[in-house]
Scaffold this motif. Structure first.
Motif, PDB file in Angstrom:
ATOM      1  N   ILE A  92     122.948  81.384 -18.019  1.00 38.72           N
ATOM      2  CA  ILE A  92     122.528  80.884 -19.333  1.00 38.72           C
ATOM      3  C   ILE A  92     122.529  79.350 -19.327  1.00 38.72           C
ATOM      4  O   ILE A  92     121.656  78.710 -19.920  1.00 38.72           O
ATOM      5  CB  ILE A  92     123.444  81.439 -20.437  1.00 38.72           C
ATOM      6  N   ALA A  93     123.516  78.754 -18.625  1.00 41.23           N
ATOM      7  CA  ALA A  93     123.549  77.292 -18.533  1.00 41.23           C
ATOM      8  C   ALA A  93     122.285  76.782 -17.851  1.00 41.23           C
ATOM      9  O   ALA A  93     121.639  75.826 -18.312  1.00 41.23           O
ATOM     10  CB  ALA A  93     124.789  76.848 -17.780  1.00 41.23           C
ATOM     11  N   LYS A  94     121.890  77.446 -16.769  1.00 41.71           N
ATOM     12  CA  LYS A  94     120.651  77.065 -16.072  1.00 41.71           C
ATOM     13  C   LYS A  94     119.452  77.226 -16.985  1.00 41.71           C
ATOM     14  O   LYS A  94     118.541  76.400 -17.004  1.00 41.71           O
ATOM     15  CB  LYS A  94     120.432  77.984 -14.863  1.00 41.71           C
ATOM     16  N   LEU A  95     119.473  78.320 -17.738  1.00 44.81           N
ATOM     17  CA  LEU A  95     118.350  78.628 -18.612  1.00 44.81           C
ATOM     18  C   LEU A  95     118.198  77.535 -19.666  1.00 44.81           C
ATOM     19  O   LEU A  95     117.094  77.093 -19.979  1.00 44.81           O
ATOM     20  CB  LEU A  95     118.592  79.985 -19.272  1.00 44.81           C
ATOM     21  N   ARG A  96     119.341  77.086 -20.208  1.00 44.36           N
ATOM     22  CA  ARG A  96     119.291  76.019 -21.218  1.00 44.36           C
ATOM     23  C   ARG A  96     118.700  74.756 -20.615  1.00 44.36           C
ATOM     24  O   ARG A  96     117.851  74.107 -21.223  1.00 44.36           O
ATOM     25  CB  ARG A  96     120.707  75.710 -21.724  1.00 44.36           C
ATOM     26  N   LEU A  97     119.153  74.433 -19.399  1.00 45.37           N
ATOM     27  CA  LEU A  97     118.643  73.231 -18.737  1.00 45.37           C
ATOM     28  C   LEU A  97     117.142  73.308 -18.552  1.00 45.37           C
ATOM     29  O   LEU A  97     116.411  72.356 -18.850  1.00 45.37           O
ATOM     30  CB  LEU A  97     119.314  73.069 -17.375  1.00 45.37           C
ATOM     31  N   SER A  98     116.667  74.475 -18.060  1.00 49.12           N
ATOM     32  CA  SER A  98     115.234  74.540 -17.764  1.00 49.12           C
ATOM     33  C   SER A  98     114.429  74.590 -19.050  1.00 49.12           C
ATOM     34  O   SER A  98     113.323  74.044 -19.104  1.00 49.12           O
ATOM     35  CB  SER A  98     114.906  75.713 -16.842  1.00 49.12           C
ATOM     36  N   ALA A  99     114.972  75.213 -20.088  1.00 48.26           N
ATOM     37  CA  ALA A  99     114.267  75.206 -21.374  1.00 48.26           C
ATOM     38  C   ALA A  99     114.154  73.769 -21.879  1.00 48.26           C
ATOM     39  O   ALA A  99     113.111  73.355 -22.391  1.00 48.26           O
ATOM     40  CB  ALA A  99     115.011  76.056 -22.388  1.00 48.26           C
ATOM     41  N   ASP A 100     115.230  73.020 -21.698  1.00 46.91           N
ATOM     42  CA  ASP A 100     115.228  71.630 -22.142  1.00 46.91           C
ATOM     43  C   ASP A 100     114.136  70.835 -21.437  1.00 46.91           C
ATOM     44  O   ASP A 100     113.352  70.119 -22.072  1.00 46.91           O
ATOM     45  CB  ASP A 100     116.601  71.018 -21.872  1.00 46.91           C
TER      46      ASP A 100
ATOM     47  N   PHE B 192     111.527  72.034 -19.958  1.00 46.19           N
ATOM     48  CA  PHE B 192     110.223  72.595 -20.330  1.00 46.19           C
ATOM     49  C   PHE B 192     109.709  71.923 -21.598  1.00 46.19           C
ATOM     50  O   PHE B 192     108.553  71.522 -21.696  1.00 46.19           O
ATOM     51  CB  PHE B 192     110.364  74.102 -20.549  1.00 46.19           C
ATOM     52  N   VAL B 193     110.593  71.795 -22.571  1.00 46.75           N
ATOM     53  CA  VAL B 193     110.202  71.195 -23.843  1.00 46.75           C
ATOM     54  C   VAL B 193     109.918  69.702 -23.663  1.00 46.75           C
ATOM     55  O   VAL B 193     108.931  69.173 -24.172  1.00 46.75           O
ATOM     56  CB  VAL B 193     111.304  71.409 -24.899  1.00 46.75           C
ATOM     57  N   ARG B 194     110.786  69.051 -22.889  1.00 46.25           N
ATOM     58  CA  ARG B 194     110.636  67.609 -22.751  1.00 46.25           C
ATOM     59  C   ARG B 194     109.356  67.235 -22.019  1.00 46.25           C
ATOM     60  O   ARG B 194     108.691  66.273 -22.356  1.00 46.25           O
ATOM     61  CB  ARG B 194     111.846  67.045 -22.021  1.00 46.25           C
ATOM     62  N   GLU B 195     109.019  68.028 -20.990  1.00 45.74           N
ATOM     63  CA  GLU B 195     107.815  67.714 -20.203  1.00 45.74           C
ATOM     64  C   GLU B 195     106.555  68.209 -20.901  1.00 45.74           C
ATOM     65  O   GLU B 195     105.463  68.023 -20.394  1.00 45.74           O
ATOM     66  CB  GLU B 195     107.891  68.379 -18.826  1.00 45.74           C
ATOM     67  N   GLN B 196     106.709  68.904 -22.002  1.00 42.76           N
ATOM     68  CA  GLN B 196     105.580  69.513 -22.711  1.00 42.76           C
ATOM     69  C   GLN B 196     104.721  70.340 -21.777  1.00 42.76           C
ATOM     70  O   GLN B 196     103.508  70.196 -21.724  1.00 42.76           O
ATOM     71  CB  GLN B 196     104.736  68.436 -23.390  1.00 42.76           C
ATOM     72  N   GLU B 197     105.391  71.216 -21.049  1.00 43.05           N
ATOM     73  CA  GLU B 197     104.670  72.088 -20.125  1.00 43.05           C
ATOM     74  C   GLU B 197     103.901  73.143 -20.918  1.00 43.05           C
ATOM     75  O   GLU B 197     104.241  73.449 -22.064  1.00 43.05           O
ATOM     76  CB  GLU B 197     105.665  72.783 -19.192  1.00 43.05           C
ATOM     77  N   ALA B 198     102.880  73.706 -20.274  1.00 40.58           N
ATOM     78  CA  ALA B 198     102.104  74.749 -20.938  1.00 40.58           C
ATOM     79  C   ALA B 198     102.345  76.110 -20.292  1.00 40.58           C
ATOM     80  O   ALA B 198     101.845  77.120 -20.756  1.00 40.58           O
ATOM     81  CB  ALA B 198     100.621  74.416 -20.888  1.00 40.58           C
ATOM     82  N   HIS B 199     103.102  76.114 -19.217  1.00 44.10           N
ATOM     83  CA  HIS B 199     103.306  77.381 -18.529  1.00 44.10           C
ATOM     84  C   HIS B 199     104.610  77.311 -17.744  1.00 44.10           C
ATOM     85  O   HIS B 199     104.958  76.261 -17.200  1.00 44.10           O
ATOM     86  CB  HIS B 199     102.150  77.643 -17.563  1.00 44.10           C
ATOM     87  N   ALA B 200     105.354  78.394 -17.717  1.00 49.14           N
ATOM     88  CA  ALA B 200     106.565  78.433 -16.901  1.00 49.14           C
ATOM     89  C   ALA B 200     106.670  79.785 -16.227  1.00 49.14           C
ATOM     90  O   ALA B 200     106.270  80.799 -16.787  1.00 49.14           O
ATOM     91  CB  ALA B 200     107.797  78.195 -17.766  1.00 49.14           C
ATOM     92  N   LYS B 201     107.183  79.768 -15.003  1.00 49.99           N
ATOM     93  CA  LYS B 201     107.367  81.015 -14.273  1.00 49.99           C
ATOM     94  C   LYS B 201     108.839  81.381 -14.403  1.00 49.99           C
ATOM     95  O   LYS B 201     109.718  80.535 -14.286  1.00 49.99           O
ATOM     96  CB  LYS B 201     107.022  80.775 -12.800  1.00 49.99           C
ATOM     97  N   LEU B 202     109.110  82.641 -14.683  1.00 53.54           N
ATOM     98  CA  LEU B 202     110.488  83.013 -15.011  1.00 53.54           C
ATOM     99  C   LEU B 202     110.984  84.144 -14.137  1.00 53.54           C
ATOM    100  O   LEU B 202     111.588  85.093 -14.634  1.00 53.54           O
ATOM    101  CB  LEU B 202     110.550  83.487 -16.465  1.00 53.54           C
ATOM    102  N   ASP B 203     110.706  84.069 -12.863  1.00 49.95           N
ATOM    103  CA  ASP B 203     111.092  85.180 -12.019  1.00 49.95           C
ATOM    104  C   ASP B 203     112.606  85.323 -11.971  1.00 49.95           C
ATOM    105  O   ASP B 203     113.338  84.350 -12.100  1.00 49.95           O
ATOM    106  CB  ASP B 203     110.525  84.984 -10.614  1.00 49.95           C
ATOM    107  N   ASN B 204     113.028  86.555 -11.784  1.00 51.43           N
ATOM    108  CA  ASN B 204     114.444  86.900 -11.671  1.00 51.43           C
ATOM    109  C   ASN B 204     115.227  86.785 -12.967  1.00 51.43           C
ATOM    110  O   ASN B 204     116.413  87.068 -12.993  1.00 51.43           O
ATOM    111  CB  ASN B 204     115.158  86.059 -10.605  1.00 51.43           C
ATOM    112  N   LEU B 205     114.599  86.353 -14.033  1.00 52.42           N
ATOM    113  CA  LEU B 205     115.320  86.375 -15.307  1.00 52.42           C
ATOM    114  C   LEU B 205     115.292  87.798 -15.848  1.00 52.42           C
ATOM    115  O   LEU B 205     114.277  88.478 -15.764  1.00 52.42           O
ATOM    116  CB  LEU B 205     114.649  85.449 -16.314  1.00 52.42           C
TER     117      LEU B 205
END
Lengths: 185, 222
Positions: A125-133, A135-148
């Motif tokens: 969950i800590a990793k997930l929070r980091l990557s969500a952060d 994702f939002v900051r870079e204003q990405e339009a797509h993310a791959k979420l394998d193994n979640l």
């Protein structure tokens, strides 16, 4: 989606039980079960296994991965890697929770397993929070979420998508206001 | 007793075009349920699946009524029926919720669809949506509009009710591998790019980009 609904989906997973009764094959809509013979292991969906256990009609055989040694390895691996590692089961959290709550007497070292699964969950969950952060900051339009796993996605899902929608609305209305004052918000 | 409860193969032929086993039918329902739950807009109506599942449930319940009570086996069947019924009602409920939320747009889309396009609403849902529309209009008229000056007495429901937000992000799991999905940039500085989606992989992306893939069943929303 609510956590209970994710659990509902997880209850489809098959687990092995050792029944103490005998019963012929049961033809359920979703597939056949059994036959049940006392002392002979048989695979049933988790919802049935928990129910049988509650009625003291079976003993649950913990899944192979629910073992202190294996989980320690997975936890250490998860801590070492920066990305998400593959979990032993797509519903590991729900399985662990249901089995530990209802059949802890059938699982050796249940307390240690509880702690290990919680550790794995927290790391992820800590990793997930980091990557969500990011994702939002870079204003990405797509993310791959394998193994979640579904439960993990669900923990962050609604909040993340809602906030992205709000930010999108704010951003697009900013663009509109540069063109002209016609906007609702 | 054994024969009574056995689901013979004739039950699985209930689907008109494709032959599904009851187990496949249930997983189709689960798929439709999850897609409907996560998609921002109302998806194509799966009334065939709903009908087949209802048939299975009724069939099973009739069998159970004839069976001896208190049997262990009976309780298994009851539990399974409850689980399937929960999925079915949750599916129908989330559709009704969307119909109530977007009714003018849903009706508009249903009106403009071609002869061969799959129907968006089941006949019951269509009746519900129309009635909901009429009732809302009557309510607005009797409560407020008739007290307004004559030039303000009409209301365009299509313009007043928010549209489904197709730009919202969704999570999805890929069933059939897809190549070259165009991802539109979020800001002006970024440029668009394409991605490939391997079977079994999971993604977070705008619904608009992958809406056709959800409709064709190539990806599942999660």
């Amino acid at each position: 989606m609510e956590a209970a609904e994710v659990e509902f989906l997880a209850e489809k997973q098959l687990v092995t039980v050792i029944p103490n009764f005998s019963l012929d094959k049961v033809y359920l809509i979703g597939g056949d079960l059994g036959p049940f013979n006392p002392g002979l292991p048989v695979q049933v969906p988790l919802w049935l296994a928990v129910n049988l256990k509650q009625r003291q009609k079976c003993r649950i055989v913990p899944p192979e991965w629910m073992d202190v040694g294996k989980l320690e390895e997975i936890r250490d691996n998860e801590r070492r890697e920066e990305t998400f590692t593959q979990m032993p089961n797509p519903h590991y959290m729900e399985l662990a929770k249901l089995l530990l709550n209802h059949a802890s007497d059938n699982i050796p070292k249940a307390d240690e397993i509880r702690t290990l699964v919680k550790d794995m969950w927290d790391t992820r969950i800590a990793k997930l929070r980091l990557s969500a952060d990011s994702f939002v900051r870079e204003q990405e339009a797509h993310a791959k979420l394998d193994n979640l796993t579904l439960m993990e996605i669900n923990t962050i899902g609604t909040f993340l998508t809602e906030s992205l929608n709000h930010m999108y609305k704010l951003r697009t209305s900013l663009q509109y206001s540069e063109d002209g004052p016609s906007q609702e918000h | 007793m054994e024969e009574e409860l056995a689901l013979s193969d004739q039950g699985s032929d209930a689907g008109s075009e494709e032959v599904l086993t009851p187990a496949e039918l249930i997983s189709k329902l689960e798929e439709a349920w999850l897609n409907e739950k996560f998609a921002p807009e109302l998806l194509e109506s799966k009334s065939e699946i709903v009908e087949c599942v209802m048939e299975q449930l009724n069939h099973m319940e009739q069998n159970l009524q004839r069976a001896r009570q208190g049997d262990l086996k009976i309780s298994f069947h009851h539990m399974e029926i409850e689980r399937i019924r929960f999925m079915l009602s949750s599916y129908l409920r989330s559709r009704l919720h969307k119909i109530e939320k977007f009714f003018p747009h849903v009706l508009e889309k249903e009106k403009s669809r071609g002869e061969d396009d799959p129907s968006l609403l089941s006949p019951e849902e269509f009746a519900f949506a129309k009635e909901y529309m009429t009732n809302t209009e009557t309510l607005l008229k009797s409560v407020a509009l008739r007290h307004m000056p004559p030039n303000l007495q009409t209301v365009e429901l299509l313009k007043c009710v928010p549209k489904p937000n197709l730009d919202s992000f969704v999570f999805l799991k890929v069933k059939k591998a897809q190549e070259s999905i165009l991802v539109e940039p979020e800001t002006d500085e970024q440029s668009e790019y394409t991605i490939d989606m391997a079977a079994g992989s999971q993604h977070l992306i705008r619904y608009r980009t992958i809406a056709p893939l959800v409709a064709s069943g190539a990806v599942n929303l999660i």
